[in-house]
Design a protein around this motif. Structure first.
Motif, PDB file in Angstrom:
ATOM      1  N   ASP A   1       0.850  -1.171   0.000  1.00 18.21           N
ATOM      2  CA  ASP A   1       0.000   0.000   0.000  1.00 18.21           C
ATOM      3  C   ASP A   1       0.898   1.237   0.000  1.00 18.21           C
ATOM      4  OD1 ASP A   1      -1.834   2.068   0.550  1.00 18.21           O
ATOM      5  OD2 ASP A   1      -3.115   0.685   1.654  1.00 18.21           O
ATOM      6  N   VAL A   2       0.660   2.141  -0.916  1.00 22.58           N
ATOM      7  CA  VAL A   2       1.553   3.297  -1.008  1.00 22.58           C
ATOM      8  C   VAL A   2       1.395   4.271   0.152  1.00 22.58           C
ATOM      9  CG1 VAL A   2       1.829   3.160  -3.511  1.00 22.58           C
ATOM     10  CG2 VAL A   2       0.011   4.583  -2.569  1.00 22.58           C
ATOM     11  N   TRP A   3       0.293   4.201   0.855  1.00 20.79           N
ATOM     12  CA  TRP A   3       0.098   5.086   2.011  1.00 20.79           C
ATOM     13  C   TRP A   3       0.160   4.296   3.309  1.00 20.79           C
ATOM     14  CZ3 TRP A   3       1.383   9.425   0.373  1.00 20.79           C
ATOM     15  CH2 TRP A   3       0.946   9.945  -0.836  1.00 20.79           C
ATOM     16  N   MET A   4       1.249   3.574   3.526  1.00 22.82           N
ATOM     17  CA  MET A   4       1.442   2.813   4.758  1.00 22.82           C
ATOM     18  C   MET A   4       1.774   3.771   5.898  1.00 22.82           C
ATOM     19  SD  MET A   4       3.731  -0.472   3.554  1.00 22.82           S
ATOM     20  CE  MET A   4       5.234   0.493   3.447  1.00 22.82           C
ATOM     21  N   PRO A   5       1.394   3.409   7.121  1.00 20.09           N
ATOM     22  CA  PRO A   5       1.788   4.241   8.263  1.00 20.09           C
ATOM     23  C   PRO A   5       3.288   4.116   8.529  1.00 20.09           C
ATOM     24  CG  PRO A   5       0.582   2.303   9.003  1.00 20.09           C
ATOM     25  CD  PRO A   5       0.554   2.293   7.500  1.00 20.09           C
ATOM     26  N   GLY A   6       3.880   5.169   9.000  1.00 22.94           N
ATOM     27  CA  GLY A   6       5.318   5.138   9.289  1.00 22.94           C
ATOM     28  C   GLY A   6       6.126   5.412   8.045  1.00 22.94           C
ATOM     29  N   GLU A   7       6.514   4.373   7.337  1.00 30.43           N
ATOM     30  CA  GLU A   7       7.262   4.512   6.086  1.00 30.43           C
ATOM     31  C   GLU A   7       6.279   4.330   4.936  1.00 30.43           C
ATOM     32  OE1 GLU A   7      11.188   2.631   3.988  1.00 30.43           O
ATOM     33  OE2 GLU A   7       9.910   1.262   5.088  1.00 30.43           O
ATOM     34  N   ASP A   8       6.101   5.369   4.134  1.00 29.95           N
ATOM     35  CA  ASP A   8       5.117   5.207   3.054  1.00 29.95           C
ATOM     36  C   ASP A   8       5.646   4.281   1.966  1.00 29.95           C
ATOM     37  OD1 ASP A   8       6.393   6.607   0.859  1.00 29.95           O
ATOM     38  OD2 ASP A   8       5.728   8.497   1.690  1.00 29.95           O
ATOM     39  N   GLY A   9       4.726   3.745   1.192  1.00 31.05           N
ATOM     40  CA  GLY A   9       5.067   2.779   0.162  1.00 31.05           C
ATOM     41  C   GLY A   9       5.985   3.329  -0.908  1.00 31.05           C
ATOM     42  N   PHE A  10       5.892   4.625  -1.186  1.00 30.13           N
ATOM     43  CA  PHE A  10       6.776   5.207  -2.197  1.00 30.13           C
ATOM     44  C   PHE A  10       8.232   5.125  -1.753  1.00 30.13           C
ATOM     45  CE2 PHE A  10       2.795   7.522  -3.311  1.00 30.13           C
ATOM     46  CZ  PHE A  10       2.647   6.962  -4.559  1.00 30.13           C
ATOM     47  N   HIS A  11       8.465   5.360  -0.484  1.00 27.95           N
ATOM     48  CA  HIS A  11       9.836   5.244   0.033  1.00 27.95           C
ATOM     49  C   HIS A  11      10.310   3.800  -0.065  1.00 27.95           C
ATOM     50  CE1 HIS A  11      12.999   4.963   3.174  1.00 27.95           C
ATOM     51  NE2 HIS A  11      13.389   6.053   2.559  1.00 27.95           N
ATOM     52  N   LEU A  12       9.443   2.854   0.257  1.00 28.00           N
ATOM     53  CA  LEU A  12       9.794   1.444   0.145  1.00 28.00           C
ATOM     54  C   LEU A  12      10.085   1.059  -1.309  1.00 28.00           C
ATOM     55  CD1 LEU A  12      10.132  -1.383   1.328  1.00 28.00           C
ATOM     56  CD2 LEU A  12       7.659  -1.687   1.067  1.00 28.00           C
ATOM     57  N   ILE A  13       9.232   1.497  -2.232  1.00 23.18           N
ATOM     58  CA  ILE A  13       9.449   1.213  -3.657  1.00 23.18           C
ATOM     59  C   ILE A  13      10.796   1.761  -4.112  1.00 23.18           C
ATOM     60  CG2 ILE A  13       8.658   1.753  -6.002  1.00 23.18           C
ATOM     61  CD1 ILE A  13       5.767   1.747  -4.812  1.00 23.18           C
ATOM     62  N   GLN A  14      11.093   2.985  -3.721  1.00 20.59           N
ATOM     63  CA  GLN A  14      12.353   3.621  -4.103  1.00 20.59           C
ATOM     64  C   GLN A  14      13.546   2.871  -3.499  1.00 20.59           C
ATOM     65  OE1 GLN A  14      12.638   7.727  -2.920  1.00 20.59           O
ATOM     66  NE2 GLN A  14      14.254   8.140  -4.378  1.00 20.59           N
ATOM     67  N   SER A  15      13.405   2.438  -2.251  1.00 22.48           N
ATOM     68  CA  SER A  15      14.493   1.692  -1.600  1.00 22.48           C
ATOM     69  C   SER A  15      14.752   0.375  -2.320  1.00 22.48           C
ATOM     70  CB  SER A  15      14.137   1.415  -0.134  1.00 22.48           C
ATOM     71  OG  SER A  15      14.048   2.608   0.592  1.00 22.48           O
ATOM     72  N   LEU A  16      13.678  -0.331  -2.686  1.00 23.68           N
ATOM     73  CA  LEU A  16      13.838  -1.594  -3.409  1.00 23.68           C
ATOM     74  C   LEU A  16      14.479  -1.377  -4.776  1.00 23.68           C
ATOM     75  CD1 LEU A  16      10.420  -3.287  -2.590  1.00 23.68           C
ATOM     76  CD2 LEU A  16      12.662  -3.905  -1.662  1.00 23.68           C
TER      77      LEU A  16
END
Length: 72
Positions: A1-16
């Motif tokens: 989900d791109v609007w996750m609490p804490g770390e948003d999904g966009f940050h996770l996608i970018q990190s991956l």
């Protein structure tokens, strides 16, 4: 989900995408906000975008189509 609490999904996608060990893993972005699709698809590792609410039959069909396309 791109609007996750804490770390948003966009940050996770970018990190991956930036990690060589994970950059080739296909990501499916999910959001209740359809306006985020363009942003999500701007990442090279995002292969699908699904808008909530998720419809099980549609999800199943897209997964089957995706799997067939990646197994060739």
């Amino acid at each position: 989900d791109v609007w996750m609490p804490g770390e948003d999904g966009f940050h996770l996608i970018q990190s991956l995408a930036g990690d060589e060990g994970f950059s080739r893993i296909p990501v499916w972005a999910i959001s209740a906000d359809g306006t985020t699709e363009k942003r999500a698809r701007s990442y090279p590792n995002v292969t699908e975008f699904l808008e909530k609410p998720i419809q099980p039959e549609r999800l199943k069909k897209r997964f089957i189509d995706f799997s067939r396309g990646n197994m060739r």
